[in-house]
Design a protein around this motif. Structure first.
Motif, PDB file in Angstrom:
ATOM      1  N   ARG A 555     -19.230 -15.608 -73.675  1.00  0.00           N
ATOM      2  CA  ARG A 555     -19.706 -16.017 -72.263  1.00  0.00           C
ATOM      3  C   ARG A 555     -18.363 -16.425 -71.518  1.00  0.00           C
ATOM      4  N   SER A 573     -18.522 -10.172 -64.964  1.00  0.00           N
ATOM      5  CA  SER A 573     -18.497 -11.228 -65.621  1.00  0.00           C
ATOM      6  C   SER A 573     -20.102 -11.881 -66.183  1.00  0.00           C
ATOM      7  N   HIS A 574     -19.681 -12.764 -66.742  1.00  0.00           N
ATOM      8  CA  HIS A 574     -21.161 -13.437 -67.328  1.00  0.00           C
ATOM      9  C   HIS A 574     -22.203 -13.666 -66.167  1.00  0.00           C
ATOM     10  N   ASP A 575     -21.712 -14.564 -65.130  1.00  0.00           N
ATOM     11  CA  ASP A 575     -22.657 -14.652 -64.139  1.00  0.00           C
ATOM     12  C   ASP A 575     -22.909 -13.419 -63.426  1.00  0.00           C
ATOM     13  N   GLU A 576     -22.102 -12.622 -63.154  1.00  0.00           N
ATOM     14  CA  GLU A 576     -22.458 -11.152 -62.532  1.00  0.00           C
ATOM     15  C   GLU A 576     -23.605 -10.238 -63.193  1.00  0.00           C
ATOM     16  N   MET A 578     -25.506 -11.799 -65.596  1.00  0.00           N
ATOM     17  CA  MET A 578     -26.659 -12.578 -65.565  1.00  0.00           C
ATOM     18  C   MET A 578     -27.676 -12.281 -64.090  1.00  0.00           C
ATOM     19  N   ALA A 579     -26.809 -12.092 -62.961  1.00  0.00           N
ATOM     20  CA  ALA A 579     -27.731 -11.839 -61.732  1.00  0.00           C
ATOM     21  C   ALA A 579     -28.200 -10.353 -61.757  1.00  0.00           C
ATOM     22  N   ALA A 585     -28.471  -9.891 -69.529  1.00  0.00           N
ATOM     23  CA  ALA A 585     -29.350 -10.856 -69.293  1.00  0.00           C
ATOM     24  C   ALA A 585     -30.528 -11.070 -70.367  1.00  0.00           C
TER      25      ALA A 585
END
Length: 593
Positions: A555, A573-576, A578-579, A585
């Motif tokens: 992560r 990225s992890h956040d991208e 996950m979005a 995800a």
């Protein structure tokens, strides 16, 4: 000739279809010493063909009842001949032993060097146990052939030559009798070699399959014991051992049959020679003295004994030549990583680009299809996806272990097909799923392959890998614990300690590119936490590619590539990711619930 040139000579001189010529080429660097050994053998073995005429002369003196001084003279000559045996035997042993043992070292070095240059694909296809058999057992068979066949051939040739020459002088009429034995022996040897060739090859292949089976059994012992399958594993190996036994019995039966036949045949010929010579002496059909009767009988007995020994050693020669073919399989294996003539790399920034890369294994569907990704120098890329999706194949492409079927892999803007990958890998470190350690000290394992690494550098690497505890609580920072033995394959350490030691090995090299393949998959939570802290140090300022399943490991990567069926289907990225709420995800959701 230097070691490298000798290795090259062996590689180019060994041909599977010419095992005997190949073996002679192996001995070529030692022809001077072997020539001296041959001359020494001629002197030390001379009593075999010089004592019979002395014996014949002594018998004639006895029959004639004198003169006695001649008897003492002949006794003195016989004593001198026998005394010469010891010093010249030792000269022969030293020379032939040095040639034989040095030849074995040369072949093992050449095999090892060749194996190091063969591709990872070859080593994935070939059992490690079979490779070990070729390096150990097959070379041992060459030594055995040299040790047993060389003196037997020399003895037979010298005895035959001496017997024919002296018989031609003393009793010319019997030269033809000896001459007949030579073509008969040659035909028998040729026939036995032809018949034994196929059975020797079958026996070798059965032994190789058995070696591979034993290797698999040893590797599977934890699974076997864990599932209570000891009897199944034992029966499987027992079946393979039985196949080796049957192949060996067939070969032994063939060798025994011809050994017995040749012995009986030559003993009958020996009796016929004795009776014929005696009859000729009694009837005076040929003027032969009693001593010459003994001379002819002794020569024929010695000669037939030598030929029988030659026939008996034929199985050893056949086995040795089959081992020569086995060794040639490695030397002629074409799947070699080619680096000669390619551009050496002095420094690496670490920028990697895969441009439309497709890779297909032989006879299979593509493992990777149209992969395009640019990795910046110092960036950390995590590869995730289901098993068999192509993550390890992508890592192997970056390492140059395999080449793209189509497309290009670029390093700092240069096509890796044009680079000497040995020089590239001097800037790369690998931390595999299972750390590979050898029986030695902690110092040896961390500094493996490096020279001039001081203890402080090793301690610094261990510190960065969160692995100083491996030295033991009683050890001081001076590094006395670096001499601790890790055990065979690191058996004296826990899984987490072995992995942190592998990370220290990577750190001490200060690589520009770091490759990690599932580095925490086999660890418990506590060990994983320690390894994760060590990885944080390892990732710093290095281009890193990490294949992993566990969220805790990936992560923090700059970008994550989700690979499915050989294609990158998500990248960010992890956040991208996950979005997006898609494949990645869902993995995160499963691991956190």
């Amino acid at each position: 000739m230097g070691d490298l040139s000798r290795t090259n000579a062996i590689e180019h001189g060994v041909v599977k279809t010419e095992p005997f010529r190949s073996f002679l080429r192996l001995l070529r660097p030692y022809r001077g010493r072997l020539s001296l050994s041959t001359l020494s053998f001629l002197v030390k073995d001379s009593p075999a063909w010089l004592l019979p005429p002395l014996t014949a002369a002594i018998i004639d003196i006895v029959v004639a009842r004198g003169p006695l001084p001649n008897l003492w003279l002949l006794a003195g000559l016989a004593t001198v001949l026998l005394t010469l045996n010891y010093p010249f035997h030792m000269l022969y042993v030293r020379g032939s032993s040095l040639a034989t043992r040095s030849m074995a070292v040369d072949v093992r070095n050449a095999l090892t060097e060749r194996l190091q240059r063969l591709s990872i694909g070859f080593h994935n296809r070939q059992s490690a146990s079979i490779v070990q058999t070729k390096v150990v057992r097959d070379v041992e068979n060459l030594e055995l052939m040299m040790q047993q066949a060389f003196p037997t051939v020399l003895s037979t040739v010298f005895t035959l030559t001496g017997a024919i020459v002296i018989t031609a002088i003393a009793v010319p009429a019997f030269v033809g009798v000896f001459a007949i034995t030579v073509p008969v022996a040659a035909l028998l040897v040729r026939y036995i070699r032809t018949r034994a060739g196929a059975r020797n090859e079958n026996f070798r292949l059965e032994v190789e399959r058995f070696s591979a089976g034993v290797g698999e059994m040893a590797a599977l012992i934890p699974i076997t014991r864990g599932h209570g399958l000891e009897l199944v594993a034992s029966k499987r190996v027992a079946g393979q051992a039985r196949s080796v036994s049957i192949a060996g019995q067939e070969l032994d039966t063939l060798n025994g049959r011809f050994g017995a036949f040749s012995w009986v045949s030559y003993q009958i010929l020996g009796v016929a020679c004795l009776v014929g010579a005696s009859a000729a002496s009694i009837t005076q059909l040929i003027p032969i003295t009693p001593g010459q009767v003994v001379l002819l009988s002794t020569y024929f007995t010695v000669l037939t004994g030598g030929i029988v020994n030659l026939l008996n050693v034929t199985p050893v020669v056949s086995r040795g030549l089959e081992s020569m073919r086995s060794i040639a399989e490695i030397m002629e294996e074409p799947d070699v990583e080619v680096n000669d003539g390619r551009d050496p790399v002095a420094s690496v920034s670490g920028a990697i680009e895969l441009d439309g890369v497709t890779f297909r294994y032989l006879g299979g569907r593509p493992a990777l299809t149209d992969i395009t990704i640019s990795i910046r120098a110092g960036e950390t890329i995590a590869l995730v996806g289901p098993s068999g999706s192509g993550k390890s194949t992508l890592l192997n492409l970056v390492l140059g272990f395999v080449r793209p079927t189509t497309g290009r892999v670029l390093l700092d803007g240069r096509d890796m097909n044009t680079l000497d990958m040995r020089s590239v890998r001097s800037h790369v470190s690998i931390v595999p799923q299972e750390s590979v350690l050898f029986e030695g000290t902690i110092r040896d394992n961390v500094a493996y392959g490096l020279t001039g690494v001081d203890d402080e550098s090793i301690l610094s690497a261990l510190r960065g890998a969160n692995a100083l505890d491996i030295l033991g609580p009683a050890d001081s920072p001076s590094g006395s614990g670096l001499d601790a033995i890790v055990g065979t394959r690191g058996s004296g350490l826990s899984g987490g300690q072995r992995q942190r030691l592998a990370i220290a090995r990577a750190l001490v090299r200060d690589p520009r590119i770091l490759i990690l393949d599932e580095p925490t998959s086999a660890l418990d939570a506590d060990s994983e936490g320690r390894v994760k802290d060590a990885l944080a140090t390892l990732f710093r300022d290095r281009t890193t590619l990490i294949a992993a399943h566990r969220l805790s490991t990936i992560r923090e990567a700059d970008r994550i590539a989700y690979i499915e069926k050989g294609r990158i289907v998500e990248l960010g990225s992890h956040d991208e990711l996950m979005a997006l709420g898609n494949r990645y995800a869902r993995i995160v959701s499963r691991q956190t619930t």
